[in-house]
Scaffold this motif. Sequence first.
Motif, mmCIF file in Angstrom:
data_model
loop_
_atom_site.group_PDB
_atom_site.id
_atom_site.type_symbol
_atom_site.label_atom_id
_atom_site.label_comp_id
_atom_site.label_asym_id
_atom_site.label_seq_id
_atom_site.Cartn_x
_atom_site.Cartn_y
_atom_site.Cartn_z
ATOM 1 N N GLY A 543 -6.626 -0.892 53.283
ATOM 2 C CA GLY A 543 -7.053 0.335 52.635
ATOM 3 C C GLY A 543 -5.944 1.249 52.179
ATOM 4 O O GLY A 543 -6.202 2.338 51.663
ATOM 5 N N PHE A 544 -4.672 0.843 52.334
ATOM 6 C CA PHE A 544 -3.571 1.696 51.889
ATOM 7 C C PHE A 544 -3.635 1.940 50.381
ATOM 8 O O PHE A 544 -3.101 2.924 49.871
ATOM 9 C CB PHE A 544 -2.226 1.051 52.238
ATOM 10 C CG PHE A 544 -1.851 1.151 53.691
ATOM 11 C CD1 PHE A 544 -2.781 1.488 54.655
ATOM 12 C CD2 PHE A 544 -0.553 0.907 54.105
ATOM 13 C CE1 PHE A 544 -2.437 1.576 56.000
ATOM 14 C CE2 PHE A 544 -0.182 0.996 55.446
ATOM 15 C CZ PHE A 544 -1.137 1.327 56.393
ATOM 16 N N CYS A 545 -4.275 1.030 49.670
ATOM 17 C CA CYS A 545 -4.355 1.098 48.204
ATOM 18 C C CYS A 545 -5.306 2.171 47.710
ATOM 19 O O CYS A 545 -5.285 2.527 46.529
ATOM 20 C CB CYS A 545 -4.820 -0.254 47.665
ATOM 21 S SG CYS A 545 -6.421 -0.781 48.356
ATOM 22 N N GLU A 546 -6.167 2.694 48.567
ATOM 23 C CA GLU A 546 -7.305 3.463 48.079
ATOM 24 C C GLU A 546 -6.960 4.871 47.606
ATOM 25 O O GLU A 546 -7.584 5.398 46.689
ATOM 26 C CB GLU A 546 -8.381 3.530 49.161
ATOM 27 C CG GLU A 546 -8.973 2.164 49.461
ATOM 28 C CD GLU A 546 -10.161 2.214 50.401
ATOM 29 O OE1 GLU A 546 -11.070 1.395 50.224
ATOM 30 O OE2 GLU A 546 -10.184 3.064 51.303
ATOM 31 N N VAL A 547 -5.973 5.493 48.224
ATOM 32 C CA VAL A 547 -5.756 6.921 48.000
ATOM 33 C C VAL A 547 -5.352 7.235 46.564
ATOM 34 O O VAL A 547 -5.685 8.298 46.031
ATOM 35 C CB VAL A 547 -4.717 7.473 49.005
ATOM 36 C CG1 VAL A 547 -3.332 6.925 48.746
ATOM 37 C CG2 VAL A 547 -4.705 8.989 48.999
ATOM 38 N N THR A 548 -4.630 6.331 45.882
ATOM 39 C CA THR A 548 -4.170 6.605 44.529
ATOM 40 C C THR A 548 -5.107 6.048 43.462
ATOM 41 O O THR A 548 -4.845 6.209 42.270
ATOM 42 C CB THR A 548 -2.769 6.010 44.288
ATOM 43 O OG1 THR A 548 -2.814 4.601 44.529
ATOM 44 C CG2 THR A 548 -1.746 6.644 45.212
ATOM 45 N N CYS A 549 -6.190 5.404 43.854
ATOM 46 C CA CYS A 549 -7.074 4.744 42.883
ATOM 47 C C CYS A 549 -7.882 5.767 42.091
ATOM 48 O O CYS A 549 -8.571 6.613 42.683
ATOM 49 C CB CYS A 549 -8.021 3.782 43.602
ATOM 50 S SG CYS A 549 -9.174 2.953 42.489
ATOM 51 N N PRO A 550 -7.848 5.720 40.760
ATOM 52 C CA PRO A 550 -8.580 6.716 39.965
ATOM 53 C C PRO A 550 -10.097 6.617 40.085
ATOM 54 O O PRO A 550 -10.801 7.584 39.827
ATOM 55 C CB PRO A 550 -8.113 6.433 38.530
ATOM 56 C CG PRO A 550 -7.598 5.048 38.541
ATOM 57 C CD PRO A 550 -7.044 4.824 39.925
ATOM 58 N N SER A 551 -10.615 5.457 40.489
ATOM 59 C CA SER A 551 -12.075 5.306 40.574
ATOM 60 C C SER A 551 -12.607 5.469 41.988
ATOM 61 O O SER A 551 -13.782 5.220 42.243
ATOM 62 C CB SER A 551 -12.497 3.939 40.021
ATOM 63 O OG SER A 551 -11.946 2.885 40.783
ATOM 64 N N CYS A 865 -2.982 8.458 38.989
ATOM 65 C CA CYS A 865 -3.358 7.906 37.689
ATOM 66 C C CYS A 865 -4.421 8.793 37.052
ATOM 67 O O CYS A 865 -5.370 9.222 37.720
ATOM 68 C CB CYS A 865 -3.907 6.488 37.874
ATOM 69 S SG CYS A 865 -4.637 5.772 36.387
ATOM 70 N N CYS A 866 -4.283 9.052 35.758
ATOM 71 C CA CYS A 866 -5.247 9.926 35.071
ATOM 72 C C CYS A 866 -6.557 9.220 34.776
ATOM 73 O O CYS A 866 -7.552 9.854 34.436
ATOM 74 C CB CYS A 866 -4.646 10.461 33.776
ATOM 75 S SG CYS A 866 -4.471 9.190 32.487
ATOM 76 N N GLY A 867 -6.590 7.888 34.880
ATOM 77 C CA GLY A 867 -7.819 7.152 34.642
ATOM 78 C C GLY A 867 -8.178 6.976 33.181
ATOM 79 O O GLY A 867 -9.271 6.490 32.863
ATOM 80 N N GLU A 878 -16.150 9.443 32.466
ATOM 81 C CA GLU A 878 -16.386 9.804 33.858
ATOM 82 C C GLU A 878 -15.258 9.316 34.766
ATOM 83 O O GLU A 878 -14.958 9.930 35.801
ATOM 84 C CB GLU A 878 -17.733 9.258 34.345
ATOM 85 C CG GLU A 878 -17.871 7.744 34.392
ATOM 86 C CD GLU A 878 -18.309 7.112 33.069
ATOM 87 O OE1 GLU A 878 -18.831 5.984 33.111
ATOM 88 O OE2 GLU A 878 -18.120 7.737 32.009
ATOM 89 N N LEU A 879 -14.604 8.213 34.385
ATOM 90 C CA LEU A 879 -13.470 7.710 35.166
ATOM 91 C C LEU A 879 -12.310 8.696 35.088
ATOM 92 O O LEU A 879 -11.700 9.052 36.101
ATOM 93 C CB LEU A 879 -13.051 6.336 34.658
ATOM 94 C CG LEU A 879 -11.779 5.727 35.279
ATOM 95 C CD1 LEU A 879 -11.956 5.537 36.783
ATOM 96 C CD2 LEU A 879 -11.426 4.402 34.605
ATOM 97 N N ASN A 880 -12.013 9.148 33.895
ATOM 98 C CA ASN A 880 -10.951 10.130 33.681
ATOM 99 C C ASN A 880 -11.267 11.447 34.390
ATOM 100 O O ASN A 880 -10.403 12.040 35.056
ATOM 101 C CB ASN A 880 -10.781 10.348 32.174
ATOM 102 C CG ASN A 880 -9.741 11.396 31.825
ATOM 103 O OD1 ASN A 880 -10.057 12.371 31.170
ATOM 104 N ND2 ASN A 880 -8.514 11.205 32.244
ATOM 105 N N ASN A 881 -12.499 11.893 34.292
ATOM 106 C CA ASN A 881 -12.892 13.158 34.924
ATOM 107 C C ASN A 881 -12.787 13.081 36.445
ATOM 108 O O ASN A 881 -12.347 14.029 37.100
ATOM 109 C CB ASN A 881 -14.335 13.521 34.533
ATOM 110 C CG ASN A 881 -14.491 13.744 33.033
ATOM 111 O OD1 ASN A 881 -13.510 14.007 32.336
ATOM 112 N ND2 ASN A 881 -15.706 13.634 32.530
#
Length: 930
Positions: A543-551, A865-867, A878-881
């Motif tokens: 789960g280390f990957c989750e914090v920066t994920c845009p979605s 990431c801005c998404g 909605e991904l970007n928002n």
Amino acid sequence: MDNSKLHTQLAKLFPKEQVFTDEFSCLVKGTDAGLYRLIPKAVVKVNSEEEVIRLLQFCNRENISVTFKAAGTSLSGQTISDSILMEIGQGFEFSAITENGKTATFGVGLTGTAANRMLQRYRRKLGPKPASINSAKIGGILANNASGSSYGIKYNSYNTVKSMRIIFADGTLLDTSDNESRKQFMETHPEFIEKINALHLEATENKEIKNRISTKFNLKNTCGYGVNSLIDFSDPVDILQHLMIGSEGTLGFISQATFETVHDARLKATAMIYFPNLRDVCQAILPLRSCSVSAAELMDRNALQAVEEQAGMPAELKLLPENASALLIDTSADDNETLSAQIREIEEKLAHIETLFPIRFTTDNSLYNLYWNVRNGLFTSAAAARPRNTACVIEDIAFEAEVLGDALTDVRDLLVRTGYADAVMWGHLLDGNVHFTVFPDINSPEGIQKYAQFMHELCSLVALKHHGSLKAEHGTGRNMAPFVEKEWGTEIYGLMKRIKSAFDPQRILNPGVIINDDKDVFIKNLKNIPSANPIIDKCIECGFCEVTCPSKNLTMTPRQRIVAYRYLKPKPISYSLDETCATDGLCGIACPVGIDTGTLVKELRWENVGKWGNFIAGSIAANMDKVSSTVRQLLKVPHTVARIIGYNRMENIARGLFKVGDGLFPLWTRYTPSGAAKIKQDIFPADPSASSASSGSPLVVYFPSCITRTMGTVPAQNEAGDTPAKMLSVLQKAGYTVIIPEGKESLCCGMAFSSKGFRKQAKKKESELNDALLEASRNGELPVVCDMSPCLLHMRETLDPRLKLYDQVEFIHDFLLDKLTFEKQPISIAIHTTCSSTKMHLEEKLKTVAELCAEKVIVPDDVYCCGWAGDRGFFYPELNNSALAPLKHGIGDATEGFSNSRTCEIGLSINSGVAYKSLVYLVDRAAEGR
């Protein structure tokens, strides 16, 4: 209660978007970092204390068990459930800093790193520093009594929490900082208080029990409940508050906590010291405990071998003898004189211990980071090199300093004897706390039995022979629950069982964790590790990957996408897994084994492009010049209409078309660029006034990306000229003659095709650009600068290595600063580091250049990431928002924003209300040639 009835009941209590009972959601959300898997019947996301109370009252009334999950980075099986899983939502991401940073209150949904960023301006930080701090949330840090490398027991959660708000199994809320709340709780729960008082008396009046508890907690210890609370405090509320710490969600829910923070000294020094063997390095514990040491990290020979082949590692690693060990020592101070004195004291205290090389401390930042890269790369390298289809288990033990050398020698012998000779060992030496990895094959009965036998022998060795801690900081969970009684003895284990009964008489809170009568629970419900795809087979689901994920707050995280791909058949291609994945690759940076889940998603797209899609992509690739020209003209139309009817009305029309079109039309906003001006020449001479122009101007190749050749400015920018014009202006001011590749209108790096799965077309465009840049740069002799960071990164990954390729920010920083004179503009600005810039390590260069140009530079917290993801922001806004939800608050008083990707700048503008543009606009405004 069956699933359909459970869903009906929960849907009455919570908004439908917060309740998940489908197989897909329950599987992926029910995963944590441990080696066990249970699939919940329902997942409920909660965003407030009122919602937690509502859920706990329902579970209490219906006698349904519930488990709490924050980040799910726990390693011992604490946050999984086959009943209801309560997921902490964004409503718990709040904070309040008091006493100039000396105390701080955080909601349990914030990560430890997010909390430390807020404290940084006060030169303060949290005491606990688990290795998972970038991802672990305050709730998990408290629930596991996290400590980590820096301060051990003194500054762990138990010793730094001042107060908390607790919600108990019956839904009662207690605020331990509020005298009225304390008084009311004692009045409404007299039986509970009576049981706590009885436990306190029994623990303090029985000398043998008291001494054993006191002795055991001289070590780091998270095995079982924190029964030291029973002897450290007399007030029942203080006792139950501290029992909550390390209770792993089995006694109640902590919604927020107030911490006493720790001073963060400004200057740091480090030394990597090599010893002949483990016993010798253990001799350093007692001398170092009398010194000012902020970390002392042990690494055995296997650990050092795991990283020695990596780029940038110290050369001496390969020269070490077979049994060598290393110690990474860190010390810090607020002034150089104190730091030097601390270094001298450490060197003197260790002078009598044999080392393989002389002790040398460094304050050089690059060397400091190099040494810590060795330490931080241990788990990464070990987990990546493990045999296929094996699990990755990190054990966590602690011993008194006097026996550590013997104990670790015994542990190493046990690992070799039981078939885990490749185990990597490292740890926090000052606390006698050691971690090591084992890689059991849990897909076969033989592998499970081998692991079980190892665990039984390990527990006897640690708890009985050397009187150590079976779990120093990773928590008990299911992994160590069967062995708690072995460590503590029947009497104290009996106290722990009564603690559980007092807090949770119906046993609805996280059953099976810490207290468990099933002696085989540690080898039940083990995760099957299938071979699914080489891209993700090394994933340990940490789960280390989750914090920066845009979605992450919209659909799925990288870990969840991997779980879905691994275990669901047929392979799910969906809105959640595919269409809202930004494929930005930041997950690969955060991942301990370097997995870029975006690569997997791209592969799925490649497998599903279809003939019609290939035809369209091929047509665009073959006619890039005509397509660019057409798009340039089309982009001007909405702005022309908007100037007539007004931008508000035009945006309303665009939203209507977007909704009716259902993916056919991109969403237009006032920040969607107008068309760019066509670049009409290939050579642009240097500015005659530039100092270098008189002595023969240097040459640079400039590749304006297809995006910046197409997309110009927007009225909100209040700027004349598009990105290529500004780029040319800056380069010419610096005295460069600029060469643009021939056939520029047809050139493209191929990234847009690649990200959508059109491999053939991507290769075609990459090859065309490669040939053009080699020709323009004289086979790599001249530097090449590009004005889009995502394109530049793709070029570095795919083009001829002879090409010297630079992003606009990098080129300005590395080549132009001494050729330009800067005048700081009286403005407050925000800057954004794109994903590609992060991967190229351009954060500091972007900030450095920005600070030369503006009086105030703001880097918003928790914005990754801005998404926008190429063009995804046009079709999935909605991904970007969701990705940029913190941005508007984070920009503070900034009136302008700057980055280095034209498409990202669109999304940044939409979600901040401030026009973002390329950094070259700011440089052009603030700089003149020398």
